[in-house]
Write an enzyme that holds these catalytic residues in place. Structure first.
Site, PDB file in Angstrom:
ATOM      1  N   ALA A 146     -48.432 -34.096 -93.528  1.00 39.38           N
ATOM      2  CA  ALA A 146     -48.344 -34.309 -91.885  1.00 39.38           C
ATOM      3  C   ALA A 146     -48.401 -35.639 -91.971  1.00 39.38           C
ATOM      4  CB  ALA A 146     -49.479 -33.156 -91.326  1.00 39.38           C
TER       5      ALA A 146
ATOM      6  N   ARG B 287     -36.783 -38.914 -85.763  1.00 40.08           N
ATOM      7  CA  ARG B 287     -35.523 -38.408 -85.325  1.00 40.08           C
ATOM      8  C   ARG B 287     -36.066 -37.468 -83.955  1.00 40.08           C
ATOM      9  NH1 ARG B 287     -32.792 -35.457 -90.096  1.00 40.08           N
ATOM     10  NH2 ARG B 287     -34.700 -35.833 -91.078  1.00 40.08           N
TER      11      ARG B 287
END
Length: 457
Positions: free
Chosen positions: A10, A16
């Site tokens: 994580a 993006r």
């Protein structure tokens, strides 16, 4: 029983996503993606859960506090490098380690459990979770030999034309023998175009050492969906909502038009409740049995009792008892506590208000910072005037009180039980029990006024 560990990846920022919010913290049906993943792992009784954090580390820790240990990846140098950060916590421990991405919110505990069971059955040192997809472009391919034994994982950029036609893909979730994993990680090279250390390279290292590598294939590609942009985030939300809605319907809840109903993952709904189109239930909302929730209603962290009828209204961080009617177009703001058999009518707003049993607030009313007793009737257009421009003050209304239409109750003020406030009154002093309060000027009629002002032609 074999020890079981989990490493949750994580640390990535998720460029993006084009967002100030770190990728794994983007919510899917009311919970951050990484929290969905950890919840599924928790149900499998892991000895330890370790989350690899980087970007947004403190915020990730806030969401998973007391549910995971954390290791910082200062530089994001690839998935193998990320797992390697857990070395100090896991390196010498015996058991099986699950490695899973924090951006795969749709994966289910049953799938993870089946993967680990398959890993044990095959006595493998590594087991890859795989699936098939019609268009595998962009994914690593699982290359098997004629006997179906896993040979290697080939990334898209390195695949031959024949390998690119393979539709079985790597989902990015793995099981490893823990000690073998960390031994192999020390041998992973970053000799590639990106200069990063990739976890799939561990598979090649183990194959070269003649270790058993297995692959457990799932039929449902949706479970393995990784969220890398807003388009995938929307798709994950759509799939999760369908899953949530079907669970409620199987449990005895009627959803009139499931495709238009948005229910967060933490919501609880009782049997025989009916929910119409365009309803949103958020956060930790709980709804009892035999309720009717009509179109346009929006509830956030609301606690709703049994046999409640809510018509096109909004409820936030509030509690509603049994046999209550709300709306249409009512707004229960935070810390409203509505007791049994209350009627909250159209265009009524409450905030930090207790409304006693059997009380009626029929229409066009504001009650903020108020404590209202039992069997009270508040007339149309009445308000508790709770704000003096600097501080909030409390209005207290006893039992069996009648508040006439268009009354202003200037807080702090107490209207004692069994009293009557005349319509149009502005109450600035306490009203004693059994009293009639009238606070308005006497009407005066000026005869002939309109003619004198030339208003009448």
């Amino acid at each position: 029983m074999t020890n079981q560990y989990a490493v949750v990846l994580a640390a990535g920022q998720g460029t993006r996503m084009k967002s100030k919010l770190y990728k794994v913290l983007h919510p899917v049906c009311g919970k951050p993606m990484v929290e969905h993943v950890v919840e599924q792992i928790e149900s499998l009784n892991m000895n330890e859960i370790i989350t690899i954090v980087g970007h947004g580390a403190e915020k990730v820790k806030e969401r998973l506090v007391d549910r995971s240990k954390f290791v910082m990846q200062e530089e994001q140098l690839g998935t193998a490098h990320a797992v390697l950060q857990a070395k100090s916590l896991l390196e010498n421990k015996e058991g099986v380690t699950l490695v899973i991405c924090g951006d795969t919110p749709l994966i289910q505990d049953t799938t993870i459990e089946a993967l680990m069971k398959y890993h044990h059955e095959k006595r493998a040192k590594a087991t890859i979770l795989t699936t098939t997809i019609e268009d595998p472009t962009g994914y690593g391919r699982i290359i098997r030999d004629d006997l179906g034994i896993v040979g290697k994982i080939v990334e898209e950029k390195d695949a031959s034309e024949q390998e690119k036609r393979v539709t079985e893909i790597n989902t990015g979730t793995y099981c490893f023998d823990n000690q073998v994993l960390f031994d192999a990680l020390s041998k992973v090279s970053n000799d590639n175009a990106q200069g990063e250390y990739y976890l799939p390279d561990v598979i090649k290292i183990l194959k070269d050492a003649d270790e058993v590598v297995a692959a457990y294939r799932i039929d449902d590609f949706e479970e393995s969906l990784g969220v890398n942009d807003r388009i995938a985030l929307a798709e994950a939300g759509k799939i999760m909502r369908k899953r949530i809605n079907e669970k409620h319907m199987r449990a005895g809840v009627t959803l009139a038009n499931p495709e238009s109903i948005y229910i967060d993952a933490g919501v609880v709904i009782g049997q025989d409740t009916v929910i119409e189109s365009n309803v949103t239930l958020r956060g930790k909302t709980t709804i009892g049995e035999d309720c009717i929730i009509t179109s346009g209603t929006d509830c956030t962290n609301a606690e709703i009792g049994d046999r409640v009828w809510i018509r096109t209204s909004e409820i936030e961080d509030s509690k509603v008892g049994n046999d209550v009617q709300i709306g249409p177009y009512a707004h229960l703001r935070p810390e409203s506590d509505i007791h049994d058999h209350v009627k909250i009518g159209n265009y009524v707003e409450t905030k930090k208000a207790v409304v006693g049993e059997g009380t009626k607030l029929p229409h066009f009313i504001y009650m903020g910072d108020a404590e209202i007793g039992k069997n009270v009737n508040v007339g149309c257009g009445s308000i508790s005037v709770n704000y003096d421009g600097k501080n909030k003050h409390k209005t207290i209304i006893g039992d069996n009180v009648f508040i006439g239409c268009n009354s202003n109750l200037i807080a702090p003020v107490t209207i004692h039980s069994n009293t009557y406030v005349a319509a149009g009154s502005t109450i600035t002093e306490d009203v004693p029990e059994e009293a009639l309060a009238i606070a308005r000027t006497r009407q005066t009629n000026k005869e002939g006024y309109m003619s004198k002002m030339n208003f009448v032609k």
